[in-house]
Design a protein around this motif. Sequence first.
Motif, mmCIF file in Angstrom:
data_model
loop_
_atom_site.group_PDB
_atom_site.id
_atom_site.type_symbol
_atom_site.label_atom_id
_atom_site.label_comp_id
_atom_site.label_asym_id
_atom_site.label_seq_id
_atom_site.Cartn_x
_atom_site.Cartn_y
_atom_site.Cartn_z
ATOM 1 N N GLY A 189 -2.369 2.180 0.743
ATOM 2 C CA GLY A 189 -2.403 1.677 2.123
ATOM 3 C C GLY A 189 -0.982 1.330 2.539
ATOM 4 O O GLY A 189 -0.748 0.338 3.227
ATOM 5 N N GLY A 190 -0.061 2.181 2.135
ATOM 6 C CA GLY A 190 1.374 1.895 2.299
ATOM 7 C C GLY A 190 1.939 2.248 3.660
ATOM 8 O O GLY A 190 3.160 2.300 3.811
ATOM 9 N N GLY A 191 1.053 2.512 4.634
ATOM 10 C CA GLY A 191 1.533 2.810 5.991
ATOM 11 C C GLY A 191 2.408 4.048 5.989
ATOM 12 O O GLY A 191 2.046 5.088 5.423
ATOM 13 N N GLN A 192 3.583 3.927 6.565
ATOM 14 C CA GLN A 192 4.456 5.096 6.664
ATOM 15 C C GLN A 192 5.437 5.204 5.494
ATOM 16 O O GLN A 192 6.274 6.085 5.467
ATOM 17 N N ASP A 223 15.437 13.153 2.267
ATOM 18 C CA ASP A 223 16.249 12.980 1.050
ATOM 19 C C ASP A 223 15.459 12.408 -0.134
ATOM 20 O O ASP A 223 15.926 12.467 -1.272
ATOM 21 N N LEU A 224 14.256 11.870 0.114
ATOM 22 C CA LEU A 224 13.453 11.338 -1.001
ATOM 23 C C LEU A 224 12.259 12.243 -1.333
ATOM 24 O O LEU A 224 11.498 11.945 -2.260
ATOM 25 N N ALA A 225 12.111 13.358 -0.565
ATOM 26 C CA ALA A 225 10.895 14.176 -0.665
ATOM 27 C C ALA A 225 10.622 14.668 -2.080
ATOM 28 O O ALA A 225 9.467 14.707 -2.510
ATOM 29 N N ASP A 226 11.671 15.028 -2.825
ATOM 30 C CA ASP A 226 11.407 15.593 -4.158
ATOM 31 C C ASP A 226 10.983 14.527 -5.166
ATOM 32 O O ASP A 226 10.596 14.847 -6.282
ATOM 33 N N ARG A 227 11.001 13.257 -4.771
ATOM 34 C CA ARG A 227 10.522 12.197 -5.688
ATOM 35 C C ARG A 227 9.246 11.536 -5.164
ATOM 36 O O ARG A 227 8.808 10.530 -5.690
ATOM 37 N N VAL A 228 8.685 12.116 -4.091
ATOM 38 C CA VAL A 228 7.530 11.456 -3.460
ATOM 39 C C VAL A 228 6.344 12.402 -3.311
ATOM 40 O O VAL A 228 6.504 13.568 -2.963
ATOM 41 N N ARG A 229 5.147 11.849 -3.576
ATOM 42 C CA ARG A 229 3.919 12.571 -3.287
ATOM 43 C C ARG A 229 3.212 11.803 -2.174
ATOM 44 O O ARG A 229 3.109 10.562 -2.248
ATOM 45 N N ILE A 230 2.781 12.516 -1.156
ATOM 46 C CA ILE A 230 2.045 11.848 -0.072
ATOM 47 C C ILE A 230 0.576 12.225 -0.195
ATOM 48 O O ILE A 230 0.236 13.407 -0.223
ATOM 49 N N PRO A 243 -5.324 9.713 6.556
ATOM 50 C CA PRO A 243 -4.648 10.962 6.943
ATOM 51 C C PRO A 243 -3.771 10.829 8.184
ATOM 52 O O PRO A 243 -2.623 11.254 8.184
ATOM 53 N N ARG A 244 -4.309 10.203 9.241
ATOM 54 C CA ARG A 244 -3.545 10.098 10.491
ATOM 55 C C ARG A 244 -2.262 9.302 10.323
ATOM 56 O O ARG A 244 -1.323 9.463 11.093
ATOM 57 N N VAL A 245 -2.287 8.385 9.361
ATOM 58 C CA VAL A 245 -1.124 7.514 9.155
ATOM 59 C C VAL A 245 -0.045 8.254 8.366
ATOM 60 O O VAL A 245 1.130 8.251 8.748
ATOM 61 N N VAL A 246 -0.455 8.925 7.276
ATOM 62 C CA VAL A 246 0.582 9.592 6.459
ATOM 63 C C VAL A 246 1.167 10.811 7.179
ATOM 64 O O VAL A 246 2.276 11.224 6.869
ATOM 65 N N GLU A 247 0.420 11.351 8.150
ATOM 66 C CA GLU A 247 1.000 12.426 8.982
ATOM 67 C C GLU A 247 2.324 11.983 9.583
ATOM 68 O O GLU A 247 3.209 12.785 9.828
#
Length: 342
Positions: A182-185, A222-229, A207-211
């Motif tokens: 529930g980490g918002g954005q 710059d953090l995308a390669d260390r993050v899974r959404i 779903p609507r929030v993580v979009e």
Amino acid sequence: MTTAQTAPPPPMRLRELVFGAACAAALRAAARLGVADALGESPMAVEDLAAAVKAEPKPLRRLLRALSCYGVFTERRDGTFAHTDMSRLLREDDPHSLRYIALWCTEAWTWDAWPLLDEAVRTGRNVVEDLYGKEFFTYLNEDAPESAEVFNLAMTTSSRQSAREVAALLDLSGSTSVADIGGGQGHVVASLLDKYPSMHGTLLDLPRVVENADPRLREGGDLADRVRIVPGDCRAEIPVQADVYIVKNILEWDDESTARTLRNVIEAGGPGARVVVIENLVDDTPSMRFSTAMDLLLLLNVGGAKHTTESMIARLTDAGLVIEDIRPVNPYLHAFDCTVPK
Ligand SMILES: C[S@@+](CC[C@H](N)C(=O)[O-])C[C@H]1O[C@@H](n2cnc3c(N)ncnc32)[C@H](O)[C@@H]1O
């Protein structure tokens, strides 16, 4: 000239309190009109301000006079208006801006719900489902997209502001992964990954929030390669394995949702996982008026509650967590540092 007053006698104070809605409405109007944004560092004549925000000068003067009584803007002897420390917080570009928080706390649905507070106190149930025929977040996302957008922006503001404080507080050395449920954005995740350059993170929210997750976490960021959404419902399932789980400002709904979410976190993390629950408390806090007002709003929208230290401890231990430490994050947030027993 209007000035902020202090401590009127009790009958006058009560008269003022029953007009609390007028104060909230005035703040909302100023935020929607963009008065604080239009007013620069130099005082301005109300006619110039009115032209800048496309309003009528006379009613705008009345609005500013009302707000000045609370120390939001100040009227000078020459009839011009100037910023105060509080009115600056209504500016969108202020580093500590509360503009979207002011809008969120006074959204249209709140004006439908507040008059039903006695009903909610009688039944102990939320009033939103009777009002709109569906759960609050479903209503927000399906029927009130503008309000949902304001909610996301308000959460962005407040989570950006608290994310740095959370990251500063938490020592995650020795852990390799963190998940914000529930980490918002994703601002808490981003701050933690900034602090720990080899850590991996997961953001789970609806779903609507993580979009609309922080662009730093999304493809190309710059953090995308260390993050899974992960879009999902934490009450249904948490398909995320991590060393540390952050659960911040979401255990405020009904007890069954809290119990299910904690159960899912414990199942996902397994023995030894660390679970950090961060909440506003309605005791032991310097911000009692703010926290208790939010507590009542939560009763109205999701039938939820802000916790006391004791009720939070009970929810966490009932779920099977072991509380290692309870610490303030800032004047209005506390962190309950827990582990899943081995
Ligand atoms: C008050 S906000 C807190 C956001 C973030 N944790 C923070 O502290 O900034 C509550 C969050 O819970 C999310 N949420 C509500 N119901 C949820 C559910 N069933 N599953 C996952 N997230 C949910 C909302 O979308 C929202 O982002």
